[in-house]
Design a protein around this motif. Structure first.
Motif, PDB file in Angstrom:
ATOM      1  N   ILE A 105     -37.295   5.793 -61.729  1.00 43.59           N
ATOM      2  CA  ILE A 105     -36.217   6.411 -62.494  1.00 43.59           C
ATOM      3  C   ILE A 105     -34.903   5.805 -62.017  1.00 43.59           C
ATOM      4  O   ILE A 105     -34.785   5.375 -60.872  1.00 43.59           O
ATOM      5  CB  ILE A 105     -36.196   7.942 -62.378  1.00 43.59           C
ATOM      6  CG1 ILE A 105     -35.845   8.394 -60.965  1.00 43.59           C
ATOM      7  CG2 ILE A 105     -37.516   8.549 -62.831  1.00 43.59           C
ATOM      8  CD1 ILE A 105     -35.506   9.867 -60.867  1.00 43.59           C
ATOM      9  N   GLU A 106     -33.945   5.783 -62.911  1.00 49.54           N
ATOM     10  CA  GLU A 106     -32.662   5.183 -62.544  1.00 49.54           C
ATOM     11  C   GLU A 106     -31.518   5.988 -63.139  1.00 49.54           C
ATOM     12  O   GLU A 106     -31.490   6.223 -64.349  1.00 49.54           O
ATOM     13  CB  GLU A 106     -32.604   3.738 -63.053  1.00 49.54           C
ATOM     14  CG  GLU A 106     -31.382   2.990 -62.594  1.00 49.54           C
ATOM     15  CD  GLU A 106     -31.407   1.524 -63.010  1.00 49.54           C
ATOM     16  OE1 GLU A 106     -30.459   0.819 -62.641  1.00 49.54           O
ATOM     17  OE2 GLU A 106     -32.348   1.098 -63.685  1.00 49.54           O
ATOM     18  N   GLU A 111     -25.663   8.665 -60.822  1.00 53.10           N
ATOM     19  CA  GLU A 111     -25.504   7.445 -61.635  1.00 53.10           C
ATOM     20  C   GLU A 111     -25.930   6.167 -60.920  1.00 53.10           C
ATOM     21  O   GLU A 111     -26.529   5.298 -61.507  1.00 53.10           O
ATOM     22  CB  GLU A 111     -24.052   7.299 -62.106  1.00 53.10           C
ATOM     23  CG  GLU A 111     -23.664   8.257 -63.190  1.00 53.10           C
ATOM     24  CD  GLU A 111     -24.293   7.950 -64.547  1.00 53.10           C
ATOM     25  OE1 GLU A 111     -24.741   6.817 -64.786  1.00 53.10           O
ATOM     26  OE2 GLU A 111     -24.323   8.876 -65.368  1.00 53.10           O
ATOM     27  N   ARG A 112     -25.621   6.047 -59.657  1.00 51.37           N
ATOM     28  CA  ARG A 112     -25.858   4.781 -58.947  1.00 51.37           C
ATOM     29  C   ARG A 112     -27.068   4.814 -58.028  1.00 51.37           C
ATOM     30  O   ARG A 112     -27.159   4.017 -57.099  1.00 51.37           O
ATOM     31  CB  ARG A 112     -24.613   4.391 -58.174  1.00 51.37           C
ATOM     32  CG  ARG A 112     -23.446   4.047 -59.109  1.00 51.37           C
ATOM     33  CD  ARG A 112     -22.206   3.805 -58.356  1.00 51.37           C
ATOM     34  NE  ARG A 112     -21.691   5.135 -57.978  1.00 51.37           N
ATOM     35  CZ  ARG A 112     -20.629   5.337 -57.244  1.00 51.37           C
ATOM     36  NH1 ARG A 112     -19.968   4.333 -56.763  1.00 51.37           N
ATOM     37  NH2 ARG A 112     -20.223   6.549 -56.958  1.00 51.37           N
ATOM     38  N   VAL A 113     -28.009   5.728 -58.316  1.00 50.48           N
ATOM     39  CA  VAL A 113     -29.181   5.866 -57.463  1.00 50.48           C
ATOM     40  C   VAL A 113     -30.437   5.813 -58.321  1.00 50.48           C
ATOM     41  O   VAL A 113     -30.512   6.439 -59.378  1.00 50.48           O
ATOM     42  CB  VAL A 113     -29.137   7.198 -56.687  1.00 50.48           C
ATOM     43  CG1 VAL A 113     -30.374   7.370 -55.829  1.00 50.48           C
ATOM     44  CG2 VAL A 113     -27.872   7.281 -55.834  1.00 50.48           C
ATOM     45  N   ALA A 114     -31.427   5.051 -57.844  1.00 50.56           N
ATOM     46  CA  ALA A 114     -32.732   4.984 -58.498  1.00 50.56           C
ATOM     47  C   ALA A 114     -33.788   5.458 -57.513  1.00 50.56           C
ATOM     48  O   ALA A 114     -33.558   5.503 -56.301  1.00 50.56           O
ATOM     49  CB  ALA A 114     -33.025   3.546 -58.943  1.00 50.56           C
ATOM     50  N   ALA A 129     -49.700  13.640 -52.307  1.00 49.66           N
ATOM     51  CA  ALA A 129     -48.283  13.471 -51.971  1.00 49.66           C
ATOM     52  C   ALA A 129     -47.802  12.179 -52.635  1.00 49.66           C
ATOM     53  O   ALA A 129     -48.579  11.465 -53.277  1.00 49.66           O
ATOM     54  CB  ALA A 129     -48.098  13.386 -50.456  1.00 49.66           C
ATOM     55  N   ALA A 130     -46.532  11.898 -52.458  1.00 53.76           N
ATOM     56  CA  ALA A 130     -45.962  10.649 -52.964  1.00 53.76           C
ATOM     57  C   ALA A 130     -45.034  10.074 -51.902  1.00 53.76           C
ATOM     58  O   ALA A 130     -44.477  10.803 -51.085  1.00 53.76           O
ATOM     59  CB  ALA A 130     -45.190  10.891 -54.259  1.00 53.76           C
ATOM     60  N   ILE A 131     -44.909   8.773 -51.939  1.00 54.78           N
ATOM     61  CA  ILE A 131     -43.981   8.065 -51.061  1.00 54.78           C
ATOM     62  C   ILE A 131     -42.940   7.409 -51.955  1.00 54.78           C
ATOM     63  O   ILE A 131     -43.255   6.900 -53.026  1.00 54.78           O
ATOM     64  CB  ILE A 131     -44.710   7.052 -50.152  1.00 54.78           C
ATOM     65  CG1 ILE A 131     -43.722   6.366 -49.193  1.00 54.78           C
ATOM     66  CG2 ILE A 131     -45.517   6.065 -50.956  1.00 54.78           C
ATOM     67  CD1 ILE A 131     -44.404   5.504 -48.125  1.00 54.78           C
ATOM     68  N   ASN A 132     -41.705   7.436 -51.499  1.00 48.68           N
ATOM     69  CA  ASN A 132     -40.576   7.074 -52.351  1.00 48.68           C
ATOM     70  C   ASN A 132     -39.576   6.189 -51.623  1.00 48.68           C
ATOM     71  O   ASN A 132     -39.387   6.315 -50.419  1.00 48.68           O
ATOM     72  CB  ASN A 132     -39.898   8.389 -52.779  1.00 48.68           C
ATOM     73  CG  ASN A 132     -38.501   8.228 -53.293  1.00 48.68           C
ATOM     74  OD1 ASN A 132     -37.556   8.207 -52.518  1.00 48.68           O
ATOM     75  ND2 ASN A 132     -38.366   8.132 -54.578  1.00 48.68           N
ATOM     76  N   LEU A 133     -38.946   5.328 -52.387  1.00 53.74           N
ATOM     77  CA  LEU A 133     -37.764   4.592 -51.939  1.00 53.74           C
ATOM     78  C   LEU A 133     -36.593   5.080 -52.776  1.00 53.74           C
ATOM     79  O   LEU A 133     -36.678   5.114 -54.008  1.00 53.74           O
ATOM     80  CB  LEU A 133     -37.931   3.086 -52.152  1.00 53.74           C
ATOM     81  CG  LEU A 133     -38.932   2.376 -51.261  1.00 53.74           C
ATOM     82  CD1 LEU A 133     -39.156   0.944 -51.732  1.00 53.74           C
ATOM     83  CD2 LEU A 133     -38.461   2.394 -49.814  1.00 53.74           C
ATOM     84  N   THR A 134     -35.522   5.474 -52.120  1.00 51.72           N
ATOM     85  CA  THR A 134     -34.281   5.806 -52.809  1.00 51.72           C
ATOM     86  C   THR A 134     -33.465   4.523 -52.849  1.00 51.72           C
ATOM     87  O   THR A 134     -33.020   4.039 -51.809  1.00 51.72           O
ATOM     88  CB  THR A 134     -33.521   6.917 -52.063  1.00 51.72           C
ATOM     89  OG1 THR A 134     -34.375   8.064 -51.986  1.00 51.72           O
ATOM     90  CG2 THR A 134     -32.238   7.279 -52.778  1.00 51.72           C
ATOM     91  N   VAL A 135     -33.316   3.973 -54.022  1.00 45.92           N
ATOM     92  CA  VAL A 135     -32.710   2.654 -54.202  1.00 45.92           C
ATOM     93  C   VAL A 135     -31.244   2.830 -54.571  1.00 45.92           C
ATOM     94  O   VAL A 135     -30.921   3.351 -55.635  1.00 45.92           O
ATOM     95  CB  VAL A 135     -33.463   1.853 -55.292  1.00 45.92           C
ATOM     96  CG1 VAL A 135     -32.887   0.461 -55.432  1.00 45.92           C
ATOM     97  CG2 VAL A 135     -34.961   1.813 -54.981  1.00 45.92           C
ATOM     98  N   MET A 136     -30.387   2.397 -53.676  1.00 46.96           N
ATOM     99  CA  MET A 136     -28.953   2.500 -53.932  1.00 46.96           C
ATOM    100  C   MET A 136     -28.514   1.364 -54.850  1.00 46.96           C
ATOM    101  O   MET A 136     -29.117   0.299 -54.880  1.00 46.96           O
ATOM    102  CB  MET A 136     -28.169   2.452 -52.621  1.00 46.96           C
ATOM    103  CG  MET A 136     -28.487   3.604 -51.681  1.00 46.96           C
ATOM    104  SD  MET A 136     -28.234   5.233 -52.388  1.00 46.96           S
ATOM    105  CE  MET A 136     -26.471   5.367 -52.260  1.00 46.96           C
ATOM    106  N   ASN A 137     -27.453   1.631 -55.592  1.00 46.41           N
ATOM    107  CA  ASN A 137     -26.984   0.695 -56.605  1.00 46.41           C
ATOM    108  C   ASN A 137     -26.652  -0.671 -56.026  1.00 46.41           C
ATOM    109  O   ASN A 137     -25.850  -0.801 -55.120  1.00 46.41           O
ATOM    110  CB  ASN A 137     -25.745   1.277 -57.293  1.00 46.41           C
ATOM    111  CG  ASN A 137     -25.299   0.434 -58.462  1.00 46.41           C
ATOM    112  OD1 ASN A 137     -26.100  -0.231 -59.090  1.00 46.41           O
ATOM    113  ND2 ASN A 137     -24.019   0.489 -58.744  1.00 46.41           N
TER     114      ASN A 137
END
Length: 171
Positions: A105-106, A111-114, A129-137
């Motif tokens: 998701i983006e 606004e600037r985080v995916a 469970a899930a593993i996630n990366l918080t992707v900064m803009n």
């Protein structure tokens, strides 16, 4: 935590593991990348399923009936101009995670985080469970984010799944 820290060091992005709790994702553990601007999430934080990549992925692992019940009760609120609030579209996105095994998701929460997530399965193959990366803009397309970050995210998931399945990390 060591696997998340390794993933964070490799990708430069914040990493989290979360589980589904009714209509929310609960963050269990988080390894935060050093940044001037930070997102205020930590172990125990909760976010609505529909605006979270881990949430959509975890809900996608549920039955069609569970997804329909969730969506029927949902009153989605747009957090940004990009938040998906159309229930038919949300259902499509949620169900698509079954096929891909990941969710991206983006700009839906900030606004600037995916967010990029993949599933974690136990010894029975059930998604737990899930593993996630918080992707900064950064100036990267969706295709580039997936090409750069999905492989290391999946490797970390494989390591965690080995522990869930066999009680030990692979050598």
């Amino acid at each position: 935590l060591p696997i998340l820290e390794g993933l964070m060091n490799e990708t430069g992005e914040t990493c989290s593991i979360g589980v589904l709790d009714d209509d929310e994702v609960v963050y269990l553990v988080r390894s935060e990348a050093r940044r001037i601007v930070r997102i205020d999430l930590h172990a125990g934080s909760r976010l609505p399923v529909y605006i979270n990549s881990m949430g959509r992925l975890l809900l996608g692992a549920q039955s069609d009936e569970a997804i329909d019940r969730y969506l029927q009760a949902l009153a989605p609120v747009a957090m940004t101009r990009r938040t998906v609030t159309d229930k038919r579209k949300l259902r499509e996105l949620i169900v698509a995670t079954r096929r891909t095994g990941w969710c991206y998701i983006e700009g839906e929460v900030e606004e600037r985080v995916a967010g990029l997530s993949t599933r974690l399965r136990d010894a029975t193959g059930a998604t737990v469970a899930a593993i996630n990366l918080t992707v900064m803009n950064r100036p990267r397309s969706r295709a580039k984010v997936l090409a750069e970050l999905l492989p290391p995210l999946r490797r970390a998931a494989d390591e965690i799944e080995a522990i869930l399945r066999f009680g030990v990390a692979p050598r």
